[in-house]
Design a protein around this motif. Structure first.
Motif, PDB file in Angstrom:
ATOM      1  N   LEU A 180      -1.582  13.250  11.367  1.00 48.12           N
ATOM      2  CA  LEU A 180      -0.966  14.302  12.174  1.00 48.12           C
ATOM      3  C   LEU A 180      -1.805  14.617  13.412  1.00 48.12           C
ATOM      4  N   ALA A 181      -3.113  14.646  13.242  1.00 51.12           N
ATOM      5  CA  ALA A 181      -4.003  14.953  14.367  1.00 51.12           C
ATOM      6  C   ALA A 181      -3.946  13.861  15.439  1.00 51.12           C
ATOM      7  N   GLU A 182      -3.783  12.619  15.016  1.00 49.73           N
ATOM      8  CA  GLU A 182      -3.776  11.504  15.959  1.00 49.73           C
ATOM      9  C   GLU A 182      -2.384  11.138  16.442  1.00 49.73           C
ATOM     10  N   GLY A 183      -1.376  11.834  15.936  1.00 50.23           N
ATOM     11  CA  GLY A 183      -0.018  11.570  16.377  1.00 50.23           C
ATOM     12  C   GLY A 183       0.588  10.313  15.793  1.00 50.23           C
ATOM     13  N   GLY A 184       0.012   9.819  14.720  1.00 53.24           N
ATOM     14  CA  GLY A 184       0.529   8.598  14.102  1.00 53.24           C
ATOM     15  C   GLY A 184      -0.580   7.820  13.428  1.00 53.24           C
ATOM     16  N   GLN A 185      -0.183   6.787  12.738  1.00 50.90           N
ATOM     17  CA  GLN A 185      -1.132   5.931  12.021  1.00 50.90           C
ATOM     18  C   GLN A 185      -1.866   5.042  13.017  1.00 50.90           C
ATOM     19  N   ARG A 186      -3.190   5.001  12.929  1.00 53.04           N
ATOM     20  CA  ARG A 186      -3.978   4.193  13.857  1.00 53.04           C
ATOM     21  C   ARG A 186      -4.457   2.882  13.232  1.00 53.04           C
ATOM     22  N   MET A 187      -4.839   2.914  11.985  1.00 52.79           N
ATOM     23  CA  MET A 187      -5.316   1.700  11.332  1.00 52.79           C
ATOM     24  C   MET A 187      -4.150   1.026  10.614  1.00 52.79           C
ATOM     25  N   PRO A 188      -3.790  -0.199  10.979  1.00 53.75           N
ATOM     26  CA  PRO A 188      -2.636  -0.846  10.342  1.00 53.75           C
ATOM     27  C   PRO A 188      -2.925  -1.263   8.910  1.00 53.75           C
ATOM     28  N   ALA A 189      -1.898  -1.208   8.096  1.00 56.96           N
ATOM     29  CA  ALA A 189      -1.976  -1.783   6.753  1.00 56.96           C
ATOM     30  C   ALA A 189      -1.780  -3.298   6.878  1.00 56.96           C
ATOM     31  N   ILE A 190      -2.009  -4.007   5.804  1.00 58.66           N
ATOM     32  CA  ILE A 190      -1.789  -5.454   5.787  1.00 58.66           C
ATOM     33  C   ILE A 190      -0.613  -5.729   4.856  1.00 58.66           C
ATOM     34  N   VAL A 191       0.395  -6.400   5.377  1.00 59.43           N
ATOM     35  CA  VAL A 191       1.595  -6.701   4.599  1.00 59.43           C
ATOM     36  C   VAL A 191       1.917  -8.185   4.714  1.00 59.43           C
ATOM     37  N   ARG A 192       2.823  -8.641   3.865  1.00 60.15           N
ATOM     38  CA  ARG A 192       3.346 -10.004   3.984  1.00 60.15           C
ATOM     39  C   ARG A 192       4.859  -9.976   3.806  1.00 60.15           C
ATOM     40  N   HIS A 193       5.517 -11.000   4.363  1.00 60.96           N
ATOM     41  CA  HIS A 193       6.973 -11.087   4.288  1.00 60.96           C
ATOM     42  C   HIS A 193       7.436 -11.292   2.844  1.00 60.96           C
ATOM     43  N   LEU A 194       8.603 -10.728   2.541  1.00 54.87           N
ATOM     44  CA  LEU A 194       9.264 -10.974   1.265  1.00 54.87           C
ATOM     45  C   LEU A 194      10.506 -11.816   1.515  1.00 54.87           C
TER      46      LEU A 194
END
Length: 366
Positions: free
Chosen positions: A113-127
């Motif tokens: 909330l303080a930064e206005g959004g997520q800054r560090m990305p998660a790691i995902v893979r395609h399904l």
């Protein structure tokens, strides 16, 4: 995450992602700073050359960029803003999604909330072949939960920032593991269970290979896997799973491998669990983890007066047969010399000893 772990994670992701593209804005930002006059001269020269060459120059520039990409000089890093409802959690991650809540994620909620959004990305893979989900989270479970919670609580515009990687299950496990090593809210027991599940799933039960791939001590991994096998009756005796730490829990896991100590520890654990239940209902202080561990270890070492050292004597009080031990591996008896009995008399004493064990539930058939 420590510098060493960050480097290991970067190297791991790099070795799994070989798709080249043009240089990113972030990489350009790290070029050496040059004198302004030199930069301006280069820009003017480049602009003049561009005008002279026209479309031909543009085509050559693109070919040059593609050549640099093909050489492996730069790599693709794809980041997307996703709807968390279309992203599920990979089951190979140590963190238990169902146990996350507003309290455990409060720091992350405030930060986003303080930064206005997520800054560090998660790691995902395609399904592939899943009509309900497009991606699955390899690392970033708390970030996924937090964005989903914010969207459901007055911030519907929030998006889940994710970095897409092409990973097989073993590589996904290594990525998730190295990130979780820096997370204090992943308990020792959660990590231990995660390693125990990964050993047969990804490493064919070869602990040495697992140790090499994860860059972790083989001895330390062995201890974690033993702790993962603590019975639920024992775990229930503790105030909560988070208080079961590797160092004190390992001797307990070893004691449970002893056939003689196992039933005594389980019996004590059940009694302690009942006591903890009463204390919770009465809202009184629970028995602490150190006290629980100590009580269980002492219970395992205690002598069982009902059947250990049970002695069958002759009519004049001389020992004939003594029960030394009785466990799942068998019964150990001592036949005393000098009892004055013949073989038939000794056999009768052996029968009496076995009858006693059978009545106390410790006989050969149990």
């Amino acid at each position: 995450m420590s510098g060493k772990q960050k480097k290991y994670l970067d190297d791991l992701l790099a070795e799994e992602n070989e798709t080249p593209v043009v240089e990113t804005q972030q990489s350009r930002a790290h070029r050496p700073i040059r004198e302004k006059s030199s930069i301006l001269q280069e820009r003017n020269a480049a602009e003049t050359e561009r005008r002279r060459r026209g479309d031909k120059g543009t085509l050559l520039g693109r070919e040059s960029a593609l050549a640099r990409a093909a050489s492996g000089e730069v790599r693709q890093v794809t980041q997307l803003l996703l709807d968390p409802a279309k992203v599920k959690i990979w089951p190979g991650n140590a963190r238990r999604y169902e146990e996350l809540n507003e309290e455990s994620c409060a720091d992350l909620i405030d930060s986003i909330l303080a930064e206005g959004g997520q800054r560090m990305p998660a790691i995902v893979r395609h399904l592939v072949g899943d009509s309900d989900y497009d991606y699955e989270v390899i690392a970033g479970t708390r970030r996924h939960w937090t964005i989903a919670w914010l969207r459901a609580n007055s911030y519907p515009e929030m998006k889940f920032l994710a970095q897409v990687q092409d990973l097989d299950d073993e590589s996904a496990f290594r990525v998730a593991d190295v990130e979780n090593r820096a997370r204090k809210d992943v308990t020792d027991l959660e990590r231990a269970r995660n390693y125990a599940e990964a050993l047969p799933a990804y490493y064919g039960n070869h602990l040495t290979r697992m140790s090499e791939r994860l860059k972790l001590s083989k001895g330390w991994l062995s201890k974690m896997i033993k702790v993962a096998r603590l019975p639920q009756d024992v775990i229930a005796a503790y105030p909560n799973e988070a208080e079961i730490k590797l160092k004190p829990a390992y001797p307990l896991a070893q004691a449970l491998e002893d056939d003689d100590q196992y039933p005594k520890i389980i019996a004590k654990a059940k009694a302690l669990s009942e006591e903890q239940y009463k204390r919770r209902n009465n809202r009184t202080t629970l028995i602490g983890a150190p006290e629980i561990t100590k009580a269980l270890l002492e219970a395992g070492k205690a002598k069982d007066k009902a059947d250990v050292r049970y002695v069958v004597r002759t009519h004049d009080g001389r020992p004939a047969v003594t029960v030394l031990s009785s466990n799942r591996q068998g019964v150990t008896l001592r036949l005393h010399a000098g009892s004055g009995l013949d073989d038939t008399g000794v056999a009768d004493c052996v029968t009496e000893a076995l009858d006693h064990l059978g009545r106390s539930g410790r006989g050969l058939t149990r």
